[in-house]
Design a protein around this motif. Structure first.
Motif, mmCIF file in Angstrom:
data_model
loop_
_atom_site.group_PDB
_atom_site.id
_atom_site.type_symbol
_atom_site.label_atom_id
_atom_site.label_comp_id
_atom_site.label_asym_id
_atom_site.label_seq_id
_atom_site.Cartn_x
_atom_site.Cartn_y
_atom_site.Cartn_z
ATOM 1 N N ALA A 110 1.580 -2.685 -3.068
ATOM 2 C CA ALA A 110 0.983 -2.297 -1.784
ATOM 3 C C ALA A 110 -0.322 -3.047 -1.580
ATOM 4 N N GLY A 111 -0.236 -4.379 -1.577
ATOM 5 C CA GLY A 111 -1.400 -5.179 -1.232
ATOM 6 C C GLY A 111 -2.233 -5.670 -2.391
ATOM 7 N N THR A 112 -1.765 -5.520 -3.615
ATOM 8 C CA THR A 112 -2.508 -6.023 -4.760
ATOM 9 C C THR A 112 -1.568 -6.862 -5.611
ATOM 10 N N ASP A 113 -2.080 -7.444 -6.699
ATOM 11 C CA ASP A 113 -1.204 -8.230 -7.560
ATOM 12 C C ASP A 113 -0.452 -7.303 -8.506
ATOM 13 N N GLY A 114 0.649 -7.811 -9.068
ATOM 14 C CA GLY A 114 1.531 -6.977 -9.880
ATOM 15 C C GLY A 114 0.855 -6.345 -11.078
ATOM 16 N N GLN A 115 0.057 -7.112 -11.816
ATOM 17 C CA GLN A 115 -0.589 -6.581 -13.014
ATOM 18 C C GLN A 115 -1.578 -5.471 -12.663
ATOM 19 N N SER A 116 -2.387 -5.714 -11.647
ATOM 20 C CA SER A 116 -3.359 -4.695 -11.226
ATOM 21 C C SER A 116 -2.668 -3.426 -10.744
ATOM 22 N N ASP A 117 -1.544 -3.614 -10.057
ATOM 23 C CA ASP A 117 -0.810 -2.460 -9.547
ATOM 24 C C ASP A 117 -0.243 -1.630 -10.696
ATOM 25 N N ILE A 118 0.321 -2.288 -11.696
ATOM 26 C CA ILE A 118 0.859 -1.579 -12.865
ATOM 27 C C ILE A 118 -0.246 -0.786 -13.561
ATOM 28 N N GLU A 119 -1.390 -1.433 -13.769
ATOM 29 C CA GLU A 119 -2.501 -0.765 -14.454
ATOM 30 C C GLU A 119 -3.079 0.368 -13.616
ATOM 31 N N GLY A 120 -3.221 0.127 -12.316
ATOM 32 C CA GLY A 120 -3.795 1.145 -11.441
ATOM 33 C C GLY A 120 -2.924 2.378 -11.328
ATOM 34 N N ARG A 121 -1.623 2.169 -11.265
ATOM 35 C CA ARG A 121 -0.721 3.315 -11.142
ATOM 36 C C ARG A 121 -0.578 4.072 -12.455
ATOM 37 N N TYR A 122 -0.828 3.404 -13.557
ATOM 38 C CA TYR A 122 -0.871 4.105 -14.843
ATOM 39 C C TYR A 122 -2.039 5.093 -14.863
ATOM 40 N N VAL A 123 -3.199 4.628 -14.447
ATOM 41 C CA VAL A 123 -4.386 5.487 -14.392
ATOM 42 C C VAL A 123 -4.179 6.621 -13.395
ATOM 43 N N LEU A 124 -3.644 6.275 -12.212
ATOM 44 C CA LEU A 124 -3.399 7.293 -11.188
ATOM 45 C C LEU A 124 -2.397 8.325 -11.675
#
Length: 265
Positions: free
Chosen positions: A97-111
């Motif tokens: 949703a508007g970010t790069d794949g690695q950042s998205d994976i890491e961000g959704r882990y935290v979320l």
């Protein structure tokens, strides 16, 4: 009829099938008939891992700590992400949703960890009463229900059934995102009545983003006939081989758009 089309023509229907077909019949065809490998999305793994962790928490009688439930999420999320990375190691091809794949994976882990802990805190405070089948002893958690609706075989996985003080149950769906489907709750209400024989007057969503419940949805006047209309229409379209593309903004979030010549964006 081609074997792959006859197989799908005889499938048991679900809310997700109906809503996908209504949004874009071509997406339905590519994913469910042509079996195009979908592009992975971390948001999907986040939602699935959250459901797995909360299901185990509720099945434990809420005896697990927030840390233990968070660990369940972590293990399941990591397993799902690693499996997808094996199939698609190029993170540029992952849906985000508007970010790069690695950042998205890491961000959704935290979320996901935050949302999982948030559910435990909410449940400990509000103590929702999960319905229990007095005959089988089975809890109303992730109940798989199948019944004929309007002549169409329909199935659904109901996240939770809550016992009502005066009898009957409330249907509850757990959401990690913001998309809600009133049709889903209506279908689940009909399935519960038909399969379990229980009165269902209302339903709601637990919204992990906010850590609380939505306003209840009144199901009192929702009839089987009203729900059946959409299932029958979709079922007839699939059996007729009617799969026209309906390109639009949703193409940006379609996991099989790479195989579609009509896509937009």
């Amino acid at each position: 009829m081609d074997d792959k089309y006859s197989r799908v023509a005889g499938m048991t229907r679900s809310v997700s099938q109906v809503e996908q077909y209504e949004k874009c019949p071509r997406q339905y065809e590519l994913q469910r008939i042509e079996r195009v490998r979908p592009r992975p999305a971390a948001w999907s793994h986040q939602g699935s891992a959250f459901h797995t962790a909360i299901e185990k928490y509720e099945e434990s009688g809420r005896s697990l700590t927030a840390d233990q439930v968070a660990d369940l999420f972590s293990e399941d999320y990591s397993r799902r992400v690693n499996a997808s990375l094996q199939e698609e190691p190029n993170l540029d091809r992952w849906l985000t949703a508007g970010t790069d794949g690695q950042s998205d994976i890491e961000g959704r882990y935290v979320l996901g960890l935050e949302q999982t802990r948030g559910y435990v805190a909410w449940a400990e405070e509000h103590k929702p009463s999960i319905w229990k089948d007095q005959v089988t002893g089975k809890l109303g958690i992730e109940r798989h229900l199948t019944a004929e609706i309007g002549g169409v075989n329909v199935q659904g996985y109901v996240d939770q059934l809550l016992a009502r003080p005066k009898g009957g149950v409330r249907v509850r769906d757990l959401k990690t995102g913001s998309t809600k489907s009133k049709f889903q709750l209506q279908t689940y209400g009909v399935l519960v009545r038909k399969v379990l024989g229980l009165p269902v007057a209302d339903a709601d969503w637990y919204m992990a983003k906010t850590g609380g419940l939505s306003r209840p949805v009144d199901l009192t006047d929702v009839t089987e006939e009203a729900v059946a209309e959409r299932f029958v229409s979709m079922d007839q379209g699939v059996k007729a081989g009617d799969f026209p593309p309906r390109p639009g903004f949703h193409c940006r979030f379609c996991d099989v758009s790479h195989a579609c010549s009509a896509r937009r964006g």
